[in-house]
Every structure is written in structure tokens, then in C-alpha cells.
Scaffold this motif. Structure first.
Motif, PDB file in Angstrom:
ATOM      1  N   PHE A   6       0.717  -1.236   0.001  1.00  0.00           N
ATOM      2  CA  PHE A   6       0.109   0.108  -0.110  1.00  0.00           C
ATOM      3  C   PHE A   6       0.865   1.189  -0.025  1.00  0.00           C
ATOM      4  CE2 PHE A   6       0.250   1.471   4.462  1.00  0.00           C
ATOM      5  CZ  PHE A   6       0.617   0.474   5.104  1.00  0.00           C
ATOM      6  N   ASP A   7       2.040   1.268   0.029  1.00  0.00           N
ATOM      7  CA  ASP A   7       2.949   2.289  -0.062  1.00  0.00           C
ATOM      8  C   ASP A   7       4.554   1.824  -0.201  1.00  0.00           C
ATOM      9  OD1 ASP A   7       3.494   5.085  -0.129  1.00  0.00           O
ATOM     10  OD2 ASP A   7       3.344   5.279   2.143  1.00  0.00           O
ATOM     11  N   ILE A   8       5.234   2.973  -0.651  1.00  0.00           N
ATOM     12  CA  ILE A   8       6.862   2.851  -0.786  1.00  0.00           C
ATOM     13  C   ILE A   8       7.221   4.124  -0.052  1.00  0.00           C
ATOM     14  CG2 ILE A   8       8.672   2.508  -2.282  1.00  0.00           C
ATOM     15  CD1 ILE A   8       7.146   0.716  -4.150  1.00  0.00           C
ATOM     16  N   LYS A   9       8.053   4.062   0.647  1.00  0.00           N
ATOM     17  CA  LYS A   9       8.655   5.173   1.224  1.00  0.00           C
ATOM     18  C   LYS A   9      10.294   5.241   0.780  1.00  0.00           C
ATOM     19  CE  LYS A   9       9.118   5.994   5.836  1.00  0.00           C
ATOM     20  NZ  LYS A   9       8.615   5.942   7.129  1.00  0.00           N
ATOM     21  N   ILE A  23       9.084  -0.626   2.058  1.00  0.00           N
ATOM     22  CA  ILE A  23       8.080  -1.216   1.352  1.00  0.00           C
ATOM     23  C   ILE A  23       6.914  -1.665   2.447  1.00  0.00           C
ATOM     24  CG2 ILE A  23       7.387  -3.112  -0.380  1.00  0.00           C
ATOM     25  CD1 ILE A  23       9.553  -1.259  -1.255  1.00  0.00           C
ATOM     26  N   PHE A  24       5.699  -1.111   2.205  1.00  0.00           N
ATOM     27  CA  PHE A  24       4.582  -1.332   3.307  1.00  0.00           C
ATOM     28  C   PHE A  24       3.772  -2.475   2.568  1.00  0.00           C
ATOM     29  CE2 PHE A  24       5.257   1.816   6.519  1.00  0.00           C
ATOM     30  CZ  PHE A  24       5.879   2.843   5.567  1.00  0.00           C
ATOM     31  N   PRO A  38      -4.239   2.551   9.805  1.00  0.00           N
ATOM     32  CA  PRO A  38      -5.251   1.560   9.861  1.00  0.00           C
ATOM     33  C   PRO A  38      -5.756   1.108   8.443  1.00  0.00           C
ATOM     34  CG  PRO A  38      -5.683   3.788  10.093  1.00  0.00           C
ATOM     35  CD  PRO A  38      -4.363   3.824  10.008  1.00  0.00           C
ATOM     36  N   GLU A  39      -4.982   1.743   7.427  1.00  0.00           N
ATOM     37  CA  GLU A  39      -5.362   1.380   5.941  1.00  0.00           C
ATOM     38  C   GLU A  39      -4.568   0.014   5.693  1.00  0.00           C
ATOM     39  OE1 GLU A  39      -3.484   3.787   6.999  1.00  0.00           O
ATOM     40  OE2 GLU A  39      -2.034   4.429   5.381  1.00  0.00           O
ATOM     41  N   SER A  40      -3.820  -0.279   6.714  1.00  0.00           N
ATOM     42  CA  SER A  40      -2.949  -1.399   5.982  1.00  0.00           C
ATOM     43  C   SER A  40      -3.504  -2.797   6.613  1.00  0.00           C
ATOM     44  CB  SER A  40      -1.638  -1.117   7.112  1.00  0.00           C
ATOM     45  OG  SER A  40      -1.789  -1.587   8.328  1.00  0.00           O
ATOM     46  N   GLN A  41      -4.417  -2.700   7.561  1.00  0.00           N
ATOM     47  CA  GLN A  41      -4.866  -3.847   8.284  1.00  0.00           C
ATOM     48  C   GLN A  41      -5.590  -4.917   7.445  1.00  0.00           C
ATOM     49  OE1 GLN A  41      -7.362  -2.106  11.485  1.00  0.00           O
ATOM     50  NE2 GLN A  41      -5.516  -1.875  12.701  1.00  0.00           N
TER      51      GLN A  41
END
Ligand code: SF4
Length: 260
Positions: A6-9, A23-24, A38-41
Motif C-alpha cells: 500500500f506504499d513505498i517510502k 515497502i509497506f 489503519p489502512e494497512s489492516q
């Protein structure tokens, strides 16, 4: 092989040594009310309304696509002794995808850190741990009933897998979320400190204070914000001092207690 992220920082400096790409991965077996992501759950991509705009959180990406993204910053990793961090959510919730990513990094000689709750069967954990250079390992609550009450799951696997890492002598930094009124009781701090001190491989505990930066996410994504309901506030400097003192009191002297 594909997985859901859901994301790459890029240029992350708090997720392990040096400059890193984080890497998420999406999906987490726990449901901590203080979760900053919370969007990761949920494991699958989800459609949310963000300020009235429809948005999809999470996308399917192949192992090779992610490795290409990771490789873009390789010069910075080399200069800063950094690398890649896999975070989430809980990266171990997608074990095959994670395993292939780790293998790809090893092949390219890129340092890997796994930011994890350790909540997975020991069999799966063992199949992954040798491919990881360093662990950022969350320990939240030692009393199992309270752990279940707060996160929705038992801490049995969490403790068991940390012991496995200890036996193997892997490099681990323990991360303790400071959640006022929930994790910061003297009993819990003492129990965490004694448990960590009994392990051979740990030389650092990082105290991560609760903050409210995720409040906007709960609002935008229309998720229930239990912390707001319970009126939990971020710890003050004085509270953090007290918690650090308690950790120092109960932890073996060779273990450094750092404030995150
Ligand atoms: S373990 Fe981490 S990612 Fe999972 S719900 Fe708790 S805080 Fe969020």
C-alpha cells in the motif's frame, strides 16, 4: 509471484540503519486501536472515500517490479550502509511474497530489515528469518489476556518467535509502543524488560510514543477511532522520562533504552 502493497517510502531514516526504502505490505492479523496505518489492516485492496474522492488503497505488484523500485536507490544504500525495510501492516501476512522479495535482495546484496509483530507460525517464521539481516520486533503487552483484549490475538507466537531469533543470535531491536493507560503500566514494563533481558541477542529497546498523526486517516477513511473515544493523549515528556526510568530499572544493564 505477486503481492499487495500500500506504499513505498524512499529515503526513510527511522526504519533501520542508514538510508532505506521502506515497502509497506498490506494485511495485519492484529487490530491495535492505536494503529498509525489503519489502512494497512485488511489484506486486500480497499476502496475508501478520502474527502469525498474515491481512492483504492493497496495494489498488486510483482516481486520483480518491487525489486526494480528497490534497486533505484542502491547508491544511497551503499553510501549510508542502508538498505530496504519491509513493513506494514504485518509483512509476514504475505509470507511467500515476502520470502521472494528477501531472496531477491540477498541476490543483489541489499541489506534487509523486517519490521514485524512476529505473529506467524514458527514454521513460517523459520522459513523467512535466515533471509533477513535485521529485525525491528514489536513487543506490546506481556499479559496474554490483555494482549488479546487490545490486539485481538494472543501474544504466544510473538514471544515464541522472538525466542527463536534469540537462539539463532539474529540482530533484533525491540520496539515498544508507549500507549498511555494501555502499555505503560509498571507491571507491563517490568514484564517486557525481564523477558527481553532473558534473551541473549538484544542490545536495544526503542520506546515509540503514541502520536495522533493518524487521526486524519481514521476520519478520511471513515474508520472507528477508538483512541479518540477513550481520550488517549500522546505521552508527555515527563511520562516518557518515567517510562524510560522504569525500563532502565528492570532491564539488564547492557541493553540500551532509546526514545524513538
Ligand atoms: S500490529 Fe502494527 S500494523 Fe498491525 S494493527 Fe497493530 S499497530 Fe497496526
Amino acid at each position: 509471484m505477486q503481492g499487495i502493497i500500500f506504499d513505498i517510502k524512499r529515503f526513510a531514516i527511522h526504519d533501520g540503519p542508514g538510508i532505506r526504502t521502506t515497502i509497506f505490505l498490506k494485511g495485519c492479523p492484529m487490530k491495535c486501536p492505536w494503529c498509525h496505518n489503519p489502512e494497512s489492516q485488511k489484506k486486500c485492496p480497499e476502496r475508501v472515500a478520502n474527502n469525498g474522492k474515491k481512492e483504492i488503497i493497496g495494489e498488486k505488484r510483482s516481486v520483480n517490479e518491487i525489486l526494480d523500485e528497490i534497486e533505484k536507490e542502491v547508491v544511497f544504500y551503499d553510501e549510508s550502509k542502508g538498505g530496504v525495510t519491509f513493513s506494514g501492516g504485518e509483512p509476514l501476512a504475505q509470507p511467500q511474497f515476502l520470502r521472494e522479495l528477501l531472496k531477491g535482495c540477498r541476490k543483489r546484496d541489499i541489506h534487509t530489515t523486517l519490521d514485524t509483530t512476529g505473529y506467524v507460525t514458527p514454521k513460517t517464521f523459520k522459513s523467512i528469518m535466515d533471509k533477513v539481516d535485521m529485525f525491528l520486533y514489536d513487543l506490546k503487552i506481556m499479559d496474554d489476556k490483555k494482549h488479546i483484549q487490545c490486539t485481538g490475538v494472543s501474544n504466544r507466537l510473538v514471544l515464541e518467535n522472538l525466542k527463536i531469533l534469540s537462539k539463532k543470535g539474529k540482530k533484533v531491536i525491540v520496539r515498544f509502543p508507549v500507549i498511555p493507560g494501555i502499555t505503560d503500566t509498571e507491571d507491563n514494563i517490568k514484564a517486557v524488560a525481564i523477558f527481553v533481558s532473558s534473551l541473549k541477542n538484544i542490545s536495544e529497546i526503542d520506546l515509540l510514543p503514541y502520536h495522533r498523526t493518524a487521526e486524519g486517516k481514521y476520519h478520511h477513511f471513515k474508520k472507528e477511532n477508538k483512541m479518540k473515544k477513550m481520550a488517549v493523549m500522546p505521552p508527555t515528556d515527563e511520562q516518557m522520562d518515567r517510562i524510560q526510568r522504569l525500563f532502565k530499572k528492570y532491564t539488564a544493564p547492557h541493553i540500551e533504552i532509546k526514545r524513538g
